[in-house]
Design an enzyme around this catalytic site. Structure first.
Site, PDB file in Angstrom:
ATOM      1  N   GLU A 271       0.850  -1.198   0.000  1.00  0.00           N
ATOM      2  CA  GLU A 271       0.000   0.000   0.000  1.00  0.00           C
ATOM      3  C   GLU A 271       0.880   1.241   0.000  1.00  0.00           C
ATOM      4  OE1 GLU A 271      -2.657  -0.266   3.366  1.00  0.00           O
ATOM      5  OE2 GLU A 271      -3.538  -2.150   2.657  1.00  0.00           O
ATOM      6  N   HIS A 294      -7.651   1.534   2.119  1.00  0.00           N
ATOM      7  CA  HIS A 294      -7.570   1.113   3.528  1.00  0.00           C
ATOM      8  C   HIS A 294      -8.355   2.063   4.441  1.00  0.00           C
ATOM      9  CE1 HIS A 294      -4.907  -1.461   6.365  1.00  0.00           C
ATOM     10  NE2 HIS A 294      -6.077  -1.212   6.910  1.00  0.00           N
TER      11      HIS A 294
HETATM   12  P1  NAI Z   1     -10.846 -10.454  15.552  1.00  0.00           P
HETATM   13  O1  NAI Z   1      -9.578 -10.852  16.200  1.00  0.00           O
HETATM   14  O2  NAI Z   1     -11.980 -10.033  16.390  1.00  0.00           O
HETATM   15  O3  NAI Z   1     -11.351 -11.653  14.602  1.00  0.00           O
HETATM   16  C1  NAI Z   1     -10.516 -12.398  13.772  1.00  0.00           C
HETATM   17  C2  NAI Z   1     -11.097 -13.793  13.670  1.00  0.00           C
HETATM   18  O4  NAI Z   1     -10.349 -14.534  12.710  1.00  0.00           O
HETATM   19  C3  NAI Z   1     -11.029 -14.580  14.962  1.00  0.00           C
HETATM   20  O5  NAI Z   1     -12.303 -15.106  15.273  1.00  0.00           O
HETATM   21  C4  NAI Z   1     -10.021 -15.691  14.678  1.00  0.00           C
HETATM   22  O6  NAI Z   1     -10.295 -16.875  15.392  1.00  0.00           O
HETATM   23  C5  NAI Z   1     -10.200 -15.856  13.209  1.00  0.00           C
HETATM   24  N1  NAI Z   1      -9.072 -16.502  12.515  1.00  0.00           N
HETATM   25  C6  NAI Z   1      -7.754 -16.383  12.777  1.00  0.00           C
HETATM   26  N2  NAI Z   1      -7.025 -17.119  11.911  1.00  0.00           N
HETATM   27  C7  NAI Z   1      -7.918 -17.726  11.084  1.00  0.00           C
HETATM   28  C8  NAI Z   1      -7.793 -18.601  10.007  1.00  0.00           C
HETATM   29  N3  NAI Z   1      -6.598 -19.037   9.587  1.00  0.00           N
HETATM   30  N4  NAI Z   1      -8.916 -19.060   9.402  1.00  0.00           N
HETATM   31  C9  NAI Z   1     -10.146 -18.659   9.834  1.00  0.00           C
HETATM   32  N5  NAI Z   1     -10.321 -17.803  10.869  1.00  0.00           N
HETATM   33  C10 NAI Z   1      -9.225 -17.338  11.481  1.00  0.00           C
HETATM   34  O7  NAI Z   1     -10.462  -9.312  14.514  1.00  0.00           O
HETATM   35  P2  NAI Z   1     -11.410  -8.187  13.905  1.00  0.00           P
HETATM   36  O8  NAI Z   1     -11.423  -7.004  14.787  1.00  0.00           O
HETATM   37  O9  NAI Z   1     -12.676  -8.805  13.495  1.00  0.00           O
HETATM   38  O10 NAI Z   1     -10.538  -7.785  12.612  1.00  0.00           O
HETATM   39  C11 NAI Z   1     -10.403  -8.666  11.500  1.00  0.00           C
HETATM   40  C12 NAI Z   1      -9.380  -8.106  10.527  1.00  0.00           C
HETATM   41  O11 NAI Z   1      -9.808  -6.825  10.040  1.00  0.00           O
HETATM   42  C13 NAI Z   1      -7.988  -7.905  11.092  1.00  0.00           C
HETATM   43  O12 NAI Z   1      -7.045  -8.374  10.169  1.00  0.00           O
HETATM   44  C14 NAI Z   1      -7.849  -6.392  11.185  1.00  0.00           C
HETATM   45  O13 NAI Z   1      -6.507  -5.990  11.039  1.00  0.00           O
HETATM   46  C15 NAI Z   1      -8.683  -5.940  10.012  1.00  0.00           C
HETATM   47  N6  NAI Z   1      -9.175  -4.563  10.117  1.00  0.00           N
HETATM   48  C16 NAI Z   1      -9.196  -3.800   8.964  1.00  0.00           C
HETATM   49  C17 NAI Z   1      -9.633  -2.492   9.001  1.00  0.00           C
HETATM   50  C18 NAI Z   1      -9.670  -1.678   7.757  1.00  0.00           C
HETATM   51  O14 NAI Z   1      -9.558  -0.460   7.828  1.00  0.00           O
HETATM   52  N7  NAI Z   1      -9.834  -2.288   6.618  1.00  0.00           N
HETATM   53  C19 NAI Z   1     -10.053  -1.852  10.261  1.00  0.00           C
HETATM   54  C20 NAI Z   1     -10.108  -2.781  11.385  1.00  0.00           C
HETATM   55  C21 NAI Z   1      -9.651  -4.064  11.304  1.00  0.00           C
END
Ligand code: NAI
Length: 411
Positions: A271, A294
């Protein structure tokens, strides 16, 4: 050893908020009685930063200020750091921990913002709006119902059923979508969501697939060519998680062949570092993609929420010593002080320190009302509520215990 000495009056506690942190943070501090607040709209140059941190008790930053061990050595009174954002890479967490400084962030304040963007993208992609919109900008009129669908009754496959994934599931069900999810951990299904038996099964049976996983070794290129081979023909793909999760070449191939009917990406393997840098992606050639810089979590509401969430954590730590949800510190959730004195003691995690602390209390004749202890690999945090009569004496003795990093007393 550094020590915080006795509980400071709130107006003597200096709070430094940099990088244009939302005013909601300052409001939280002020409404709790803190008045010595320094704010700056941008990050500060090193010399100014050192000067302002020389007597600072709390520091709030976003992602630009690098908190290095060297910088910390210029902040002898620093009690805690608030990262008013999601990530904490800008802080040397090990150095902060060793100096007894808990670091807080706001990992979930923008969950709803991401969920809303993803939902909007799903609706637009199912209708083929991005391609029709791009054509209209070029003077082309693509009035057609071909490949244009309602969300109602479509199957949404969520990969990563955490904070964002679950929010999307609930919102999508309200639109009439059928939700299934795949997560490496056992998760409670919300609403009518079902668990997919495997990642590949989810790909084979979903009309829309959206990724909400963290960046790990396992999720690196998780959506690779082999995974695309399992994707239902004509599916929609969304990734607003991490740029490394989807193999861009494989996605471009899917868009070219029509295997993928449209895609929305908010994150990319590479990015631009600033708005001045050019964005380069193989996906720019496809009208049926929504490419956003992003901004999934970038809303006014998220900024307000981040300001409130992190400042409340700092206020709580300042007022009663609670370290719940700190990213680097043993987590201790504490009740309010009810007419007792509270000694918060941070020490190197070495054997025997708790015994020394409790020996000291018994020698001081202090009556321990309650005690909370948590440790991590580097530090131990013990919080002791005692009767007021013996607190000062015990506090002075406690500061001398070998292995002490910091201690403070709260009234
Ligand atoms: P979270 O930690 O609450 O949820 C992530 C989930 O993914 C968990 O339930 C975990 O068990 C699961 N997981 C982990 N490895 C896995 C795999 N190999 N296969 C299947 N499931 C798996 O995280 P949250 O807050 O929901 O965020 C998710 C993503 O979104 C993160 O990567 C975060 O960096 C990204 N994000 C992006 C933003 C943006 O501006 N686009 C803003 C906020 C978050």
């Amino acid at each position: 050893m550094t020590s915080q000495n006795t509980s400071l009056a709130k107006d003597n506690i200096k709070i430094v908020l940099l990088e244009g942190i939302h005013p909601s943070a300052e409001e939280v501090f002020r409404s709790d009685g803190y008045s010595s607040i320094f704010t700056a709209a941008k990050s500060l140059p090193q010399d100014e930063l050192r000067e302002v941190l020389a007597d600072a008790n709390f520091l709030g930053i976003r992602s630009r200020t690098q908190v290095t061990p060297e910088l910390l050595s210029f902040a002898p009174k620093l009690s805690a750091i608030g990262c008013f954002c999601i990530g904490t890479n800008q802080v040397d967490l090990e150095a902060a921990t060793k100096q007894g400084i808990p670091v807080f962030n706001a990992p979930f304040a923008n969950t709803r913002s991401v969920a809303e963007l993803v939902l909007a993208e799903i609706i637009l992609l199912l209708r083929g709006v991005p391609a029709k919109n791009a054509a209209a900008h070029r003077g082309e009129w693509l009035k057609s119902a071909t490949n244009s669908f309602e969300t109602r009754g479509k199957i949404l496959g969520i990969v990563g059923y955490g904070h964002i994934g679950t929010q999307i599931g609930i919102l999508a069900e309200n639109l009439g979508m059928k939700v299934q999810f795949f997560d490496i951990n056992k998760k409670l299904s919300l609403g009518n969501a079902r668990t997919a038996s495997s990642f590949h099964k989810l790909l084979e049976t979903s009309d829309v697939v959206t990724f909400h996983v963290p960046e790990t070794e396992q999720t690196q290129n998780m959506m690779n060519q082999q995974a695309f081979d399992h994707l239902k023909k004509g599916a929609i793909l969304v990734n607003a998680s991490r740029g490394t999760v989807v193999d861009i070449d494989a996605l471009a191939n899917g868009l070219e062949t029509g295997k993928v009917n449209g895609a929305a990406l908010d994150v990319f393997p590479i990015e631009p570092k600033s708005n001045q840098e050019e964005f380069v992606s193989k996906l720019c050639q496809f009208d049926n993609t929504i490419l956003t810089p992003h901004i999934g979590g970038s809303t006014k509401e998220a900024q307000v929420n981040i300001g409130i969430e992190v400042s409340e954590k700092l206020v709580k730590y300042s007022n009663n010593g609670s370290t719940l949800s700190s990213v680097n510190f043993p987590e201790v959730g504490l009740p309010e002080l009810m007419g007792k004195h509270r000694i918060c003691h941070i020490h190197h995690n070495e054997p025997g320190i708790l015994a020394k602390i409790n020996d000291m209390f018994s020698e001081s004749g202090a009556n321990i009302v309650s005690q909370y202890l948590q440790t991590n690999a580097n530090v131990g945090y013990v919080v002791t509520d005692i009767d007021q009569t013996s607190s000062e004496d015990a506090f002075e003795k406690m500061k001398l215990i070998k292995g002490t990093i910091k201690s403070r007393i709260l009234y």
